[in-house]
Write an enzyme that holds these catalytic residues in place. Structure first.
Site, PDB file in Angstrom:
ATOM      1  N   ASP A 172     -15.228   6.789   8.259  1.00 53.57           N
ATOM      2  CA  ASP A 172     -14.488   7.311   7.003  1.00 53.57           C
ATOM      3  C   ASP A 172     -15.657   6.795   5.313  1.00 53.57           C
ATOM      4  O   ASP A 172     -14.287   7.430   3.954  1.00 53.57           O
ATOM      5  CB  ASP A 172     -13.109   7.457   6.044  1.00 53.57           C
ATOM      6  CG  ASP A 172     -12.612   6.344   6.346  1.00 53.57           C
ATOM      7  OD1 ASP A 172     -12.692   5.346   6.870  1.00 53.57           O
ATOM      8  OD2 ASP A 172     -11.317   5.797   7.088  1.00 53.57           O
ATOM      9  N   TYR A 268     -19.361  -2.906   3.234  1.00 49.50           N
ATOM     10  CA  TYR A 268     -19.579  -3.997   4.909  1.00 49.50           C
ATOM     11  C   TYR A 268     -20.723  -4.515   4.690  1.00 49.50           C
ATOM     12  O   TYR A 268     -20.421  -5.499   5.403  1.00 49.50           O
ATOM     13  CB  TYR A 268     -19.483  -2.968   6.020  1.00 49.50           C
ATOM     14  CG  TYR A 268     -17.359  -2.679   6.922  1.00 49.50           C
ATOM     15  CD1 TYR A 268     -16.858  -3.161   7.135  1.00 49.50           C
ATOM     16  CD2 TYR A 268     -16.710  -0.796   6.121  1.00 49.50           C
ATOM     17  CE1 TYR A 268     -15.542  -3.137   7.931  1.00 49.50           C
ATOM     18  CE2 TYR A 268     -16.127  -0.498   6.271  1.00 49.50           C
ATOM     19  CZ  TYR A 268     -15.361  -2.182   6.857  1.00 49.50           C
ATOM     20  OH  TYR A 268     -13.800  -1.216   7.393  1.00 49.50           O
TER      21      TYR A 268
HETATM   22  P1  NAD Z   1      -2.374   2.067  15.232  1.00 50.08           P
HETATM   23  O1  NAD Z   1      -3.083   0.204  16.030  1.00 50.08           O
HETATM   24  O2  NAD Z   1      -1.407   2.601  14.416  1.00 50.08           O
HETATM   25  O3  NAD Z   1      -2.376   3.056  15.784  1.00 50.08           O
HETATM   26  C1  NAD Z   1      -3.429   3.478  16.995  1.00 50.08           C
HETATM   27  C2  NAD Z   1      -1.985   4.092  18.602  1.00 50.08           C
HETATM   28  O4  NAD Z   1      -3.458   3.878  19.313  1.00 50.08           O
HETATM   29  C3  NAD Z   1      -1.130   3.231  18.700  1.00 50.08           C
HETATM   30  O5  NAD Z   1      -0.150   4.574  18.491  1.00 50.08           O
HETATM   31  C4  NAD Z   1      -1.206   2.768  20.357  1.00 50.08           C
HETATM   32  O6  NAD Z   1       0.055   3.023  21.459  1.00 50.08           O
HETATM   33  C5  NAD Z   1      -2.508   4.273  20.355  1.00 50.08           C
HETATM   34  N1  NAD Z   1      -3.325   3.470  21.384  1.00 50.08           N
HETATM   35  C6  NAD Z   1      -4.160   2.241  21.573  1.00 50.08           C
HETATM   36  N2  NAD Z   1      -4.773   2.264  23.020  1.00 50.08           N
HETATM   37  C7  NAD Z   1      -4.392   3.235  23.750  1.00 50.08           C
HETATM   38  C8  NAD Z   1      -5.147   3.882  24.990  1.00 50.08           C
HETATM   39  N3  NAD Z   1      -5.813   3.732  25.345  1.00 50.08           N
HETATM   40  N4  NAD Z   1      -4.391   5.908  25.195  1.00 50.08           N
HETATM   41  C9  NAD Z   1      -4.497   6.632  24.292  1.00 50.08           C
HETATM   42  N5  NAD Z   1      -3.645   5.585  22.724  1.00 50.08           N
HETATM   43  C10 NAD Z   1      -3.723   5.005  22.507  1.00 50.08           C
HETATM   44  O7  NAD Z   1      -4.162   2.247  14.321  1.00 50.08           O
HETATM   45  P2  NAD Z   1      -4.587   2.268  13.061  1.00 50.08           P
HETATM   46  O8  NAD Z   1      -4.238   1.189  12.149  1.00 50.08           O
HETATM   47  O9  NAD Z   1      -3.389   4.133  12.505  1.00 50.08           O
HETATM   48  O10 NAD Z   1      -5.832   2.888  13.332  1.00 50.08           O
HETATM   49  C11 NAD Z   1      -6.600   4.062  14.550  1.00 50.08           C
HETATM   50  C12 NAD Z   1      -7.839   3.855  14.834  1.00 50.08           C
HETATM   51  O11 NAD Z   1      -8.502   4.258  14.136  1.00 50.08           O
HETATM   52  C13 NAD Z   1      -8.216   2.373  14.921  1.00 50.08           C
HETATM   53  O12 NAD Z   1      -9.428   2.016  16.102  1.00 50.08           O
HETATM   54  C14 NAD Z   1      -9.334   2.311  13.519  1.00 50.08           C
HETATM   55  O13 NAD Z   1      -9.775   1.636  13.631  1.00 50.08           O
HETATM   56  C15 NAD Z   1      -9.560   3.286  13.284  1.00 50.08           C
HETATM   57  N6  NAD Z   1     -10.027   4.031  12.262  1.00 50.08           N
HETATM   58  C16 NAD Z   1     -11.426   4.260  11.878  1.00 50.08           C
HETATM   59  C17 NAD Z   1     -11.458   4.508  11.032  1.00 50.08           C
HETATM   60  C18 NAD Z   1     -13.613   5.107  10.539  1.00 50.08           C
HETATM   61  O14 NAD Z   1     -13.816   4.790   9.629  1.00 50.08           O
HETATM   62  N7  NAD Z   1     -13.588   5.009  12.115  1.00 50.08           N
HETATM   63  C19 NAD Z   1     -10.748   5.169   9.666  1.00 50.08           C
HETATM   64  C20 NAD Z   1      -9.375   4.496  10.319  1.00 50.08           C
HETATM   65  C21 NAD Z   1      -9.541   4.180  11.063  1.00 50.08           C
HETATM   66  C1  G6P Z   2     -12.386   2.173   6.539  1.00 43.91           C
HETATM   67  C2  G6P Z   2     -13.843   1.604   7.552  1.00 43.91           C
HETATM   68  C3  G6P Z   2     -12.288   1.563   8.876  1.00 43.91           C
HETATM   69  C4  G6P Z   2     -11.680   0.557   8.976  1.00 43.91           C
HETATM   70  C5  G6P Z   2     -10.679   0.918   7.977  1.00 43.91           C
HETATM   71  C6  G6P Z   2      -9.836  -0.609   7.459  1.00 43.91           C
HETATM   72  O1  G6P Z   2     -11.680   3.147   6.279  1.00 43.91           O
HETATM   73  O2  G6P Z   2     -14.039   2.878   7.633  1.00 43.91           O
HETATM   74  O3  G6P Z   2     -13.363   1.830   9.969  1.00 43.91           O
HETATM   75  O4  G6P Z   2     -11.024   0.654  10.396  1.00 43.91           O
HETATM   76  O5  G6P Z   2     -11.532   0.735   6.353  1.00 43.91           O
HETATM   77  O6  G6P Z   2      -9.011  -0.522   7.039  1.00 43.91           O
HETATM   78  P1  G6P Z   2      -7.249  -1.340   7.530  1.00 43.91           P
HETATM   79  O7  G6P Z   2      -6.911  -0.740   6.459  1.00 43.91           O
HETATM   80  O8  G6P Z   2      -7.004  -1.286   8.750  1.00 43.91           O
HETATM   81  O9  G6P Z   2      -7.719  -2.519   7.067  1.00 43.91           O
HETATM   82 MN    MN Z   3     -14.918   3.487   9.534  1.00 46.27          MN
END
Ligand code: NAD
Ligand code: G6P
Ligand code: MN
Length: 445
Positions: A172, A268
């Site tokens: 995102d 980044y």
């Molecule tokens: P979080 O820890 O609040 O939530 C993650 C959830 O995943 C938890 O409820 C946990 O129990 C669950 N989980 C962990 N391992 C699991 C498995 N093997 N099977 C099923 N469920 C499992 O994390 P968050 O801060 O909400 O972020 C979630 C994910 O999204 C992270 O990987 C974060 O980096 C990613 N993210 C990516 C982007 C992006 O740009 N790609 C943007 C925002 C967040």
């Molecule tokens: C952006 C990135 C994600 C990353 C997040 C971290 O959305 O695209 O890949 O996981 O920032 O944000 P945070 O608020 O968890 O540091």
């Molecule tokens: Mn990202």
């Protein structure tokens, strides 16, 4: 036209982002109607906090959607059209270690960049592959839209380990940056911007941006970025920027831009081009993981508990931001053949002409029922090519290390990262990370 209703499972139901996605799905019932919405997580208690609130939200705002939450993969993945995945293997407590260990050695400690991202990659790969396997077993025609980080390493791993899987890895960050850019150039929405962009996840550059009429936005944008980065002159705008650490990142884009003023950068890149600055401006005892635990996690869960107790979400503060908007828009494009243009993480295969075919790159793609079709971004210059090839090698070495259970390959990966000054520092960080990760990693030999 009547749109066929969809069935969605959100994997990582207990994520801090889940409730926002639910709000977005509900707001989009005219464009992306649902018949079923399921949550799946491997932590029942954590998921229940979010699920109990979302049950209330769905009942109140879209009672026609059948809602459920489960930790049983068969129940979760049966009769599904889309898996929206955002798991964090090891949780925020392991993120904290990913960030703090490198910092002890004067190296960037970050969720997805440098040694922290590699450590997270080693944990995340089996978790995401397991989700693919559940999807293929119970709903073989479904698409998995994956946010789970570190997306670059996860994308390389899934390309190799599940080459035919219907997974699209996404980020995102470009959308969030474009939201600020829209404010800067005076457009209503980031979807009014047509862009050309190339690179890897969390590692890319825009070469062109126009509005829908084809007017060049770059001159005005560059003038602004050279002064303020992606922050607004008066410091407002993107809601992300309410947090100081994100404000700093958006402002620092000014210095990242200065290195190559022919393009505008992904935020980044500051971790690779200004690692010394980043380390000097990070509190090694209180990193981003601590901020997220103290703020986003606490706030979202408190609001969920409040909704569950009140049994109404009428006045809820939960909002659907660009994170939710992007994944719902992508699902809509796949389901209803909209041919929208979106940045996705895909196999290169000529999209960047002078880069290896098997690199996982982030480029604009046209999305429709057929899936995604990457657009050709042409040849890239020496500076970006050199940086990208180094980083591709790092990401490939991490996946080699995972597949071969190889200490040597992971040491090479850390040594090669632009964030790490030497092989000896890489080794010290690696050794401490092996201890810290225990059974989250395969045993290396
Ligand atoms: P979080 O820890 O609040 O939530 C993650 C959830 O995943 C938890 O409820 C946990 O129990 C669950 N989980 C962990 N391992 C699991 C498995 N093997 N099977 C099923 N469920 C499992 O994390 P968050 O801060 O909400 O972020 C979630 C994910 O999204 C992270 O990987 C974060 O980096 C990613 N993210 C990516 C982007 C992006 O740009 N790609 C943007 C925002 C967040
Ligand atoms: C952006 C990135 C994600 C990353 C997040 C971290 O959305 O695209 O890949 O996981 O920032 O944000 P945070 O608020 O968890 O540091
Ligand atoms: Mn990202």
């Amino acid at each position: 036209m009547m749109l066929e209703k969809q069935s969605v499972v959100i994997a990582g139901g207990g994520s801090t982002y889940t409730a926002g996605i639910v709000m977005m799905l509900i707001e989009n019932q005219d464009k992306f109607p649902l018949r079923k919405l399921k949550f799946y997580d491997n932590d029942e208690d954590r998921q229940n906090i979010v699920a109990k609130a979302c049950e209330v939200i769905v009942k109140e705002r879209a009672p026609e959607i059948e809602f459920s939450a489960t930790t049983d993969p068969e129940e979760a993945f049966t009769d599904i059209d889309f898996v929206m995945a955002h798991i964090r293997v090891g949780g925020l407590s392991m993120r904290e270690k990913d960030e703090k260990i490198p910092l002890k050695y004067g190296v960037v400690g970050q969720e997805t960049c440098g040694p922290g991202g590699m450590a997270y990659g080693m944990r995340s790969i089996p978790g995401v592959v397991e989700l693919i396997d559940y999807m293929e077993k119970y709903s073989p025609d479904a698409w998995m839209l994956n946010y789970s980080n570190p997306a670059a390493i996860v994308a390389e791993a899934t390309r190799r380990m599940r080459p035919n899987a219907k997974i699209i890895n996404i980020c995102d960050m470009p959308v969030a940056i474009k939201k600020s850019i829209a404010d800067i150039v005076g457009l209503e929405s980031e979807s009014d911007i047509v862009d050309r962009y190339y690179g890897l996840n969390h590692f890319g550059w825009w070469t062109e941006m126009t509005d829908k009429q084809g007017n060049d936005l770059m001159p005005k944008l560059k003038e602004h970025v050279a002064k303020y980065g992606y922050a607004a002159a008066e410091g407002e705008g993107n809601p992300l920027l309410e947090e100081n650490s994100w404000m700093d990142t958006f402002q620092k884009a000014k210095d990242v831009y200065a290195v190559d003023p022919t393009t505008v950068p992904n935020t980044y890149l500051k971790y690779y081009l200004y690692p010394d600055y980043v380390v000097a401006h990070t509190d090694p005892n209180h990193t981003r993981a601590n901020e997220v635990m103290d703020n986003r996690e606490k706030n979202v869960f408190a609001e969920c508990e409040r909704i569950a107790a009140a049994q109404t979400a009428e006045d809820t503060t939960i909002e659907a931001g660009e994170h939710a908007e992007f994944i719902v828009q992508l699902a809509g494009a796949l389901a209803y053949n909209t041919y929208e243009r979106m940045l996705l993480i895909v196999k290169n295969e000529g999209a960047i002409v002078n880069l290896a075919d098997d690199a996982m790159v982030e480029v604009p793609c046209i999305v429709s029922k057929r899936g995604y079709e990457p657009l050709c971004m042409g040849k890239i210059p020496h500076f970006q090519k050199g940086m990208i090839e180094q980083q591709v090698a790092v990401e490939k070495l991490v996946v080699d290390a995972f597949e071969e259970k190889s200490y040597q390959k992971l040491w090479q990966a850390m040594t090669l990262s632009k964030t790490v000054p030497s092989a000896s520092v890489a080794k010290q960080i690696l050794d401490e990370m092996i201890d810290a990760n225990g059974n989250w990693w395969p045993e290396l030999n």
